[in-house]
Design a protein around this motif. Structure first.
Motif, mmCIF file in Angstrom:
data_model
loop_
_atom_site.group_PDB
_atom_site.id
_atom_site.type_symbol
_atom_site.label_atom_id
_atom_site.label_comp_id
_atom_site.label_asym_id
_atom_site.label_seq_id
_atom_site.Cartn_x
_atom_site.Cartn_y
_atom_site.Cartn_z
ATOM 1 N N LEU A 1 -19.106 -15.869 -39.302
ATOM 2 C CA LEU A 1 -17.898 -16.547 -39.800
ATOM 3 C C LEU A 1 -16.919 -16.819 -38.664
ATOM 4 O O LEU A 1 -16.352 -17.913 -38.562
ATOM 5 C CB LEU A 1 -17.207 -15.712 -40.882
ATOM 6 C CG LEU A 1 -17.806 -15.737 -42.271
ATOM 7 C CD1 LEU A 1 -17.083 -14.746 -43.181
ATOM 8 C CD2 LEU A 1 -17.705 -17.135 -42.856
ATOM 9 N N PHE A 2 -16.715 -15.816 -37.815
ATOM 10 C CA PHE A 2 -15.806 -16.007 -36.690
ATOM 11 C C PHE A 2 -16.317 -17.084 -35.748
ATOM 12 O O PHE A 2 -15.542 -17.939 -35.298
ATOM 13 C CB PHE A 2 -15.590 -14.698 -35.915
ATOM 14 C CG PHE A 2 -14.855 -14.937 -34.634
ATOM 15 C CD1 PHE A 2 -13.507 -15.252 -34.660
ATOM 16 C CD2 PHE A 2 -15.515 -14.911 -33.425
ATOM 17 C CE1 PHE A 2 -12.816 -15.523 -33.485
ATOM 18 C CE2 PHE A 2 -14.848 -15.181 -32.243
ATOM 19 C CZ PHE A 2 -13.488 -15.480 -32.272
ATOM 20 N N CYS A 3 -17.609 -17.076 -35.443
ATOM 21 C CA CYS A 3 -18.174 -18.084 -34.541
ATOM 22 C C CYS A 3 -17.980 -19.495 -35.104
ATOM 23 O O CYS A 3 -17.647 -20.419 -34.364
ATOM 24 C CB CYS A 3 -19.651 -17.811 -34.279
ATOM 25 S SG CYS A 3 -19.934 -16.406 -33.188
ATOM 26 N N ARG A 4 -18.178 -19.650 -36.381
ATOM 27 C CA ARG A 4 -17.953 -20.964 -37.004
ATOM 28 C C ARG A 4 -16.486 -21.366 -36.902
ATOM 29 O O ARG A 4 -16.163 -22.505 -36.574
ATOM 30 C CB ARG A 4 -18.391 -20.940 -38.463
ATOM 31 C CG ARG A 4 -19.881 -20.949 -38.644
ATOM 32 C CD ARG A 4 -20.274 -21.107 -40.117
ATOM 33 N NE ARG A 4 -21.717 -21.149 -40.230
ATOM 34 C CZ ARG A 4 -22.428 -20.358 -41.008
ATOM 35 N NH1 ARG A 4 -21.831 -19.463 -41.773
ATOM 36 N NH2 ARG A 4 -23.740 -20.456 -41.043
ATOM 37 N N ALA A 5 -15.593 -20.420 -37.198
ATOM 38 C CA ALA A 5 -14.159 -20.717 -37.181
ATOM 39 C C ALA A 5 -13.647 -20.987 -35.770
ATOM 40 O O ALA A 5 -12.729 -21.781 -35.591
ATOM 41 C CB ALA A 5 -13.380 -19.556 -37.810
ATOM 42 N N SER A 6 -14.232 -20.336 -34.780
ATOM 43 C CA SER A 6 -13.738 -20.474 -33.408
ATOM 44 C C SER A 6 -14.375 -21.630 -32.658
ATOM 45 O O SER A 6 -14.033 -21.878 -31.507
ATOM 46 C CB SER A 6 -13.965 -19.168 -32.639
ATOM 47 O OG SER A 6 -15.356 -18.952 -32.430
ATOM 48 N N GLY A 7 -15.305 -22.318 -33.297
ATOM 49 C CA GLY A 7 -15.933 -23.463 -32.640
ATOM 50 C C GLY A 7 -17.009 -23.075 -31.644
ATOM 51 O O GLY A 7 -17.251 -23.807 -30.678
ATOM 52 N N VAL B 1 -24.440 -20.359 -33.385
ATOM 53 C CA VAL B 1 -24.333 -20.101 -34.823
ATOM 54 C C VAL B 1 -25.719 -20.163 -35.468
ATOM 55 O O VAL B 1 -26.074 -19.304 -36.280
ATOM 56 C CB VAL B 1 -23.353 -21.086 -35.490
ATOM 57 C CG1 VAL B 1 -23.334 -20.901 -36.996
ATOM 58 C CG2 VAL B 1 -21.948 -20.923 -34.912
ATOM 59 N N ASP C 1 -11.833 -15.478 -28.186
ATOM 60 C CA ASP C 1 -10.743 -16.002 -29.012
ATOM 61 C C ASP C 1 -10.445 -15.152 -30.245
ATOM 62 O O ASP C 1 -9.630 -15.559 -31.083
ATOM 63 C CB ASP C 1 -11.064 -17.437 -29.449
ATOM 64 C CG ASP C 1 -11.085 -18.406 -28.280
ATOM 65 O OD1 ASP C 1 -10.385 -18.152 -27.280
ATOM 66 O OD2 ASP C 1 -11.819 -19.411 -28.361
ATOM 67 N N LEU D 1 -10.207 -13.556 -40.029
ATOM 68 C CA LEU D 1 -11.113 -14.572 -39.478
ATOM 69 C C LEU D 1 -12.578 -14.223 -39.710
ATOM 70 O O LEU D 1 -13.421 -15.106 -39.827
ATOM 71 C CB LEU D 1 -10.872 -14.744 -37.978
ATOM 72 C CG LEU D 1 -9.767 -15.688 -37.573
ATOM 73 C CD1 LEU D 1 -9.560 -15.656 -36.065
ATOM 74 C CD2 LEU D 1 -10.060 -17.102 -38.030
ATOM 75 N N CYS D 2 -12.873 -12.953 -39.778
ATOM 76 C CA CYS D 2 -14.249 -12.495 -39.965
ATOM 77 C C CYS D 2 -14.611 -12.303 -41.436
ATOM 78 O O CYS D 2 -15.747 -11.943 -41.750
ATOM 79 C CB CYS D 2 -14.474 -11.193 -39.202
ATOM 80 S SG CYS D 2 -14.339 -11.384 -37.417
ATOM 81 N N GLY D 3 -13.644 -12.529 -42.311
ATOM 82 C CA GLY D 3 -13.910 -12.392 -43.742
ATOM 83 C C GLY D 3 -13.965 -10.954 -44.227
ATOM 84 O O GLY D 3 -14.488 -10.683 -45.306
#
Length: 165
Positions: A44-50, A56, A113, A124-126
């Motif tokens: 989730l964090f990797c998706r949110a941080s680009g 991913v 990030d 951010l990580c849910g």
């Protein structure tokens, strides 16, 4: 009871014995990894941080397995609880690719990030607002465990079975 991400390293011959009904599911404690929900938080964090789409995809494949494996014989209570999809399989070639990809990741850069605030990082990580502890350390610990798990599976020419329990 919370759902958690499970992994098992198994020899191809062991899977064949299971498929034939000649053996009960027991890969041995040394061949099982439970990452809780940490790896899902990392994804989730990797998706949110680009993060790079390849990163991913690598993490997704590592936890989800490949959809085309014949694992119906593992779809029973002895392996998982049935609340989610049946277990999925990663053959040796897939395991070797994933192990190589995980080893190539730079965990520090991957989490660069991630906010220092535990509440912001947890969101951010849910993980929700009540995560207890250091989110960065939690992610790093479980990423390291997954990297080592796949590295050992590749070294011993094992397959990996993934499931949520």
């Amino acid at each position: 009871m919370a759902l958690t991400q499970q992994f098992a390293r198994v020899a191809p011959e062991y899977l064949e014995r299971l498929r034939a009904g000649a053996e009960e599911w027991d890969p041995g404690a040394e061949n099982v990894l439970d990452t809780g929900w940490a790896v899902w938080g990392l994804i989730l964090f990797c998706r949110a941080s680009g993060a790079a789409p390849d990163t991913v995809a690598l993490l997704d494949r590592a936890v989800s397995g490949d959809p085309d494996g014949d694992t119906g014989f593992l779809d029973h209570d002895g392996v998982h609880d049935g609340f989610t999809d049946p277990p999925r399989l990663l053959t040796f070639d897939a395991v070797a690719d994933i192990a190589s990809g995980l080893d190539a990741l730079d965990p520090g850069a991957l989490l660069a990030d991630l906010p220092d605030s535990p509440d912001a990082a947890s969101a951010l990580c849910g993980f929700g607002p009540r995560f207890d502890g250091d989110v960065r350390a939690h992610l790093l610990e479980h990423l390291a465990a997954m990297r080592e798990f796949y590295r050992e599976a590749a070294l011993h020419a094992q397959f990996v079975v993934t499931w949520v329990d």
